[in-house]
Motif scaffolding. Structure first.
Motif, mmCIF file in Angstrom:
data_model
loop_
_atom_site.group_PDB
_atom_site.id
_atom_site.type_symbol
_atom_site.label_atom_id
_atom_site.label_comp_id
_atom_site.label_asym_id
_atom_site.label_seq_id
_atom_site.Cartn_x
_atom_site.Cartn_y
_atom_site.Cartn_z
ATOM 1 N N GLN A 189 1.074 -0.938 0.079
ATOM 2 C CA GLN A 189 -0.046 0.078 0.170
ATOM 3 C C GLN A 189 1.003 0.887 0.113
ATOM 4 O O GLN A 189 1.229 1.551 0.850
ATOM 5 C CB GLN A 189 -0.756 -0.444 1.237
ATOM 6 N N PHE A 190 0.772 2.138 -0.701
ATOM 7 C CA PHE A 190 1.375 3.409 -1.432
ATOM 8 C C PHE A 190 0.597 4.270 -1.627
ATOM 9 O O PHE A 190 0.319 4.135 -3.053
ATOM 10 C CB PHE A 190 2.835 3.527 -1.213
ATOM 11 N N GLY A 191 1.111 5.315 -1.628
ATOM 12 C CA GLY A 191 -0.227 7.014 -1.352
ATOM 13 C C GLY A 191 -1.446 6.399 -2.171
ATOM 14 O O GLY A 191 -2.530 5.860 -1.030
#
Length: 128
Positions: free
Chosen positions: A26-28
């Motif tokens: 999970q990122f951004g």
């Protein structure tokens, strides 16, 4: 059924809950990849590799195509059946753990809803 008296048993282990509904990478704004999807992809790739690139996979295809010819070719059909049942049992156990993780509960009667026909229909719809 006997141990829980037929009642629902809640699962509070966070690691098991992560296995069922967790996400990683999970990122951004990217929501991440579900852990259960990653397990599905890993098992599918391992199965594909085993069936296409190993002697066991070729023996399995031979056994399914023509058991008499496979036996004449020197494949021990009884031993292959044991291996197939063991692999099937292990993958069924993994599926059971994922269902338990996904629902965060152990339900003694979870397999009695009559979903067998839907599973068979799904397999035939993919095959055809």
């Amino acid at each position: 059924m006997i141990a829980s008296d037929g009642c629902l048993v809640g699962v509070i282990d966070q690691n098991l809950a992560y296995l069922g509904s967790g996400r990683f990478l999970q990122f951004g704004n990217f929501p991440g990849i579900p852990v259960s999807l990653a397990l599905l992809i890993a098992v599918a790739f391992i199965g594909h590799f085993v069936l296409k690139s190993t002697v066991f996979g070729r023996s399995l295809y031979a056994m399914g195509g023509n058991p008499a010819a496979a036996r004449l070719a020197g494949i021990n059909l009884n031993r292959m059946r044991y291996y197939i049942y063991a692999i099937s049992g292990a993958l069924s156990g993994l599926a059971g753990v994922l269902v338990t993780a996904r629902t965060s509960s152990g339900q003694p009667a979870s397999g009695t809803q009559g979903l067998e026909l839907e599973a068979i229909t799904a397999v035939f719809s993919v095959v055809l």
